[in-house]
Enzyme design. Structure first.
Site, PDB file in Angstrom:
ATOM      1  N   ASP A 260       0.904  -1.349  -0.056  1.00  0.00           N
ATOM      2  CA  ASP A 260       0.011   0.011   0.075  1.00  0.00           C
ATOM      3  C   ASP A 260       0.813   1.091   0.153  1.00  0.00           C
ATOM      4  O   ASP A 260       0.343   2.281   0.530  1.00  0.00           O
ATOM      5  CB  ASP A 260      -0.988   0.170   1.152  1.00  0.00           C
ATOM      6  CG  ASP A 260      -1.555  -1.350   1.443  1.00  0.00           C
ATOM      7  OD1 ASP A 260      -2.359  -1.689   0.399  1.00  0.00           O
ATOM      8  OD2 ASP A 260      -1.509  -2.094   2.680  1.00  0.00           O
TER       9      ASP A 260
ATOM     10  N   SER B 245       2.425   6.904   0.914  1.00  0.00           N
ATOM     11  CA  SER B 245       1.712   5.845   1.668  1.00  0.00           C
ATOM     12  C   SER B 245       0.144   5.981   1.053  1.00  0.00           C
ATOM     13  O   SER B 245      -0.400   7.172   1.286  1.00  0.00           O
ATOM     14  CB  SER B 245       1.734   6.390   3.181  1.00  0.00           C
ATOM     15  OG  SER B 245       0.983   5.724   3.828  1.00  0.00           O
ATOM     16  N   ARG B 246      -0.529   4.819   0.467  1.00  0.00           N
ATOM     17  CA  ARG B 246      -1.637   5.023  -0.168  1.00  0.00           C
ATOM     18  C   ARG B 246      -2.920   4.974   0.784  1.00  0.00           C
ATOM     19  O   ARG B 246      -4.019   5.530   0.622  1.00  0.00           O
ATOM     20  CB  ARG B 246      -1.726   3.938  -1.043  1.00  0.00           C
ATOM     21  CG  ARG B 246      -0.945   4.240  -2.304  1.00  0.00           C
ATOM     22  CD  ARG B 246      -1.119   3.354  -3.432  1.00  0.00           C
ATOM     23  NE  ARG B 246      -0.131   3.257  -4.359  1.00  0.00           N
ATOM     24  CZ  ARG B 246       0.852   2.338  -4.361  1.00  0.00           C
ATOM     25  NH1 ARG B 246       0.966   1.357  -3.482  1.00  0.00           N
ATOM     26  NH2 ARG B 246       2.078   2.707  -5.233  1.00  0.00           N
ATOM     27  N   VAL B 247      -2.634   4.399   2.155  1.00  0.00           N
ATOM     28  CA  VAL B 247      -3.994   4.349   2.924  1.00  0.00           C
ATOM     29  C   VAL B 247      -3.768   4.770   4.212  1.00  0.00           C
ATOM     30  O   VAL B 247      -4.547   5.197   5.154  1.00  0.00           O
ATOM     31  CB  VAL B 247      -4.366   2.859   3.255  1.00  0.00           C
ATOM     32  CG1 VAL B 247      -4.853   2.291   1.916  1.00  0.00           C
ATOM     33  CG2 VAL B 247      -3.355   1.919   3.690  1.00  0.00           C
TER      34      VAL B 247
END
Ligand code: ATP
Ligand code: MG
Length: 594
Positions: free
Chosen positions: A431, A456-458
């Site tokens: 992620d 950082s995607r989430v």
């Protein structure tokens, strides 16, 4: 056991003949006829010829072998069964000696002998930690196979005429023709609370010389990942204590964040600092070392012990000297342990250091198992190798206890090439990634996080509101600064705005430098970010920036306790709080002598 005719092997097994070995009195014709009949019903053959030979080595009784099945009613077999039973009941170290005799007596008196029917085969070829076994037709993928010298192996490859096993021990005593038997058990490792604070190998056995570990349960090393319904989205922060990560690339509990970079760029340090920062945060940490030097691990254990991190950490070590099969299963074994805690409702942080070496171990295995090599000589399923591993990290739903596994896999790149095979695979599975750059590292920017290529995607969903507000535009400011610094390095007459931007950027860069083992608390990060965001530090000489920050944070701790409590307690940061932080900083700055 009733066998199906369809199940019957066709290749090398002859089910029309059986071999009966006996010791003592020879069986009568009547008995042989009965044995033949019961074998026929059991195996499903029309008629079975029983050949009888004497074999004194079995001690007494008899052993019948038909095709791949063996029915053991010999003294040797019975002794072995009793021995296994006794080994299984061996109590732990803390067990009172006086009880042992009665337990043993009870076991011996009540020993219930079963005729052992097993599928047995023979080794066709053995070497390099791999054994090809002929004659075991029904073994399943991942089943444990036991060899005659006690060595265990796992079925890794199933072919028409043989199975390929990876060995979990030395192959020195195994030869062509050595016997191998199915155990009907899936490969797994013992798990439990008592593993916390210990160093174990990939099979779950302690290697720190601190005695046996009493397990609570046994979990398969390969396990299906929780499904969508069993999960919930990431919402609590997993604080690393590293300013550049927590502010710009926040990690949430249940997230998978890759740490990627060339060798010696501080990858391991980020992971270990994060582990040390979990002190008192009720997180269980698991550090899986794959193909690392023993000295590195010894140093790590030492520093974890000194800092107290060992109290909540488990180290799973499959060192560089271990055979490839153990390096291959180590991350799955570590995850099995992590899952045990996750399903108990706990939060777990697991570090895989590193998955490049893991892929190399798997490539070695696959080539030895004669699977066809693909890109970079990796087998075709190398993506699945890491995807099925990392998919097991998750944040469980509240109905399942709300536990989580946060994964920090590490990948080593060659000359900064993130577009190589394994790096791109793992980037696409995780992620987000924290990209460490060698040039930055040598410039003294440590941790050497490349702001442009990291993401950082989430995690931002898990960042505290105060932190999110404080971090504001820091990423953009830094990116602008880096760009401008390149353009302006040769020009002498700069306008005031550019000069101010450059000064602000260089202060920011300086603030992001952080020595090893010195994590920041959340409030320290928030205050630093708010103060620097307000431009209060821009006129401080770069060399003095860190000194200024340290003294300023001490000042807040001594004089502005309310602000700290509010940052820690509040869900949000309102303008008033921000103003008070800035006001206190300006007051303090008046006193700081630069
Ligand atoms: P390898 O490729 O060998 O596994 P690595 O990328 O994991 O290396 P580390 O072992 O973490 O890198 O760090 C390399 C060196 O850099 C170590 O000597 C470590 O002490 C130093 N180092 C890492 N981070 C920092 C930091 N923030 N400040 C100062 N020194 C650091
Ligand atoms: Mg390392």
């Amino acid at each position: 056991m009733k066998l199906n005719k369809k199940d019957k092997h066709t290749l090398q097994d002859d089910y029309s003949k059986a071999l009966l070995r006996y010791a003592g009195t020879a069986p009568s014709q009547e008995q042989i006829k009965k044995i033949s009949e019961s074998l026929s019903t059991l195996i499903g053959s029309e008629h079975i010829d029983v050949n009888v030979v004497e074999d004194k080595s079995i001690g007494g009784g008899f052993i019948v072998k038909c095709g791949n099945y063996e029915f053991d009613w010999s003294d040797a077999g019975r002794t072995q069964q009793l021995r296994d039973e006794l080994v299984d009941t061996a109590p732990g170290d803390d067990f009172p000696d006086s009880h042992i005799i009665s337990i043993l007596k009870d076991k011996v008196v009540n020993f219930d002998l079963e005729i052992q029917d097993r599928e047995v085969g023979n080794i066709m070829w053995v070497g390099d930690g791999i054994a090809n076994v002929k004659g075991i037709g029904h073994a399943f993928y991942g089943e444990i196979i036991q060899f005659e010298d006690g060595t265990k192996g796992m079925v890794q490859d199933i072919r028409d005429d043989h199975i390929g096993c990876i060995l979990f021990g030395s192959d020195e005593k195994l030869r062509q023709g050595s016997r191998a038997a199915r155990t009907y058990k899936q490969a797994g490792i013992p798990v439990g609370e008592q593993f916390v604070g210990r160093v174990i190998n990939a099979l779950g056995a302690p290697i720190d010389g601190k005695g046996e570990i009493k397990e609570t349960a046994y979990r398969p090393i390969e396990q299906q990942a929780p499904g969508i319904v069993d999960r919930q989205s990431v919402k609590e922060p997993m604080e690393t204590g590293i300013l550049s990560i927590d502010s710009m690339f926040p990690i949430g509990r249940g997230q998978r964040e890759l740490i990627i970079g060339d060798r010696q760029t501080g990858k391991t340090s980020i992971a270990t600092d994060t582990i040390m920062n979990q002190k008192g945060k009720d997180v269980i940490c698991i550090y899986v070392a794959i193909g690392q030097k023993e000295s590195t691990i010894a140093k790590l254990v030492q520093s974890f012990t000194v800092s107290g991190a060992m109290d909540y950490t488990i180290i799973v070590n499959a060192g560089a000297a271990e055979p490839a099969p153990l390096q291959y299963i180590a991350p799955y074994a570590g995850t099995a342990l992590a899952e045990y805690f996750m399903y108990e409702g706990k939060d777990v942080l697991i570090v895989y250091d590193d998955l490049s070496k893991h892929a190399v171990a798997y490539r070695a295995l696959s080539l030895l198992l004669e699977r066809s090599p693909g890109r970079e000589a990796y087998p075709g399923d190398v993506f699945y190798l890491h995807s099925r591993l990392l998919e097991r990290s998750s944040k469980l739903s509240d109905a399942l206890g709300g536990g989580s596994i946060t994964a920090l896999p590490i990948i080593e790149t060659q000359a900064g090439d993130v577009s190589a095979y394994i790096p791109t695979n793992v980037i696409s599975i995780t992620d987000g990634q924290i990209y460490l750059e060698q040039d930055l590292f040598f410039e003294g920017m440590r941790p050497a996080v490349n702001v442009g290529l990291s993401v950082s995607r989430v995690g931002s969903a898990a960042q505290t509101k105060a932190m999110k507000k404080a971090a504001g535009s820091i990423r953009i400011d830094l990116a602008q600064y880096r760009e401008m610094a390149v353009f302006t390095q040769f020009s002498s007459d700069l306008d005031e705005i550019t000069k101010a931007q450059l000064a602000h950027g260089s202060v920011l860069m300086e603030l992001l430098k952080q020595p090893l083992g010195q994590p920041f608390k959340m409030w320290e990060m928030v205050i630093t970010l708010v103060v620097v965001g307000a431009g209060i530090m821009d006129d401080i000489p770069v060399k003095k920036v860190n000194e200024f920050r340290a003294a300023m944070l001490r000042y807040y701790e001594e004089n502005e306790k309310d602000i700290i409590t509010e940052i820690n307690g509040s869900k949000n940061m309102d303008e008033d709080l921000k103003k008070r932080i800035i006001h206190a900083a300006s007051l303090y700055k008046g006193r700081f002598d630069n």
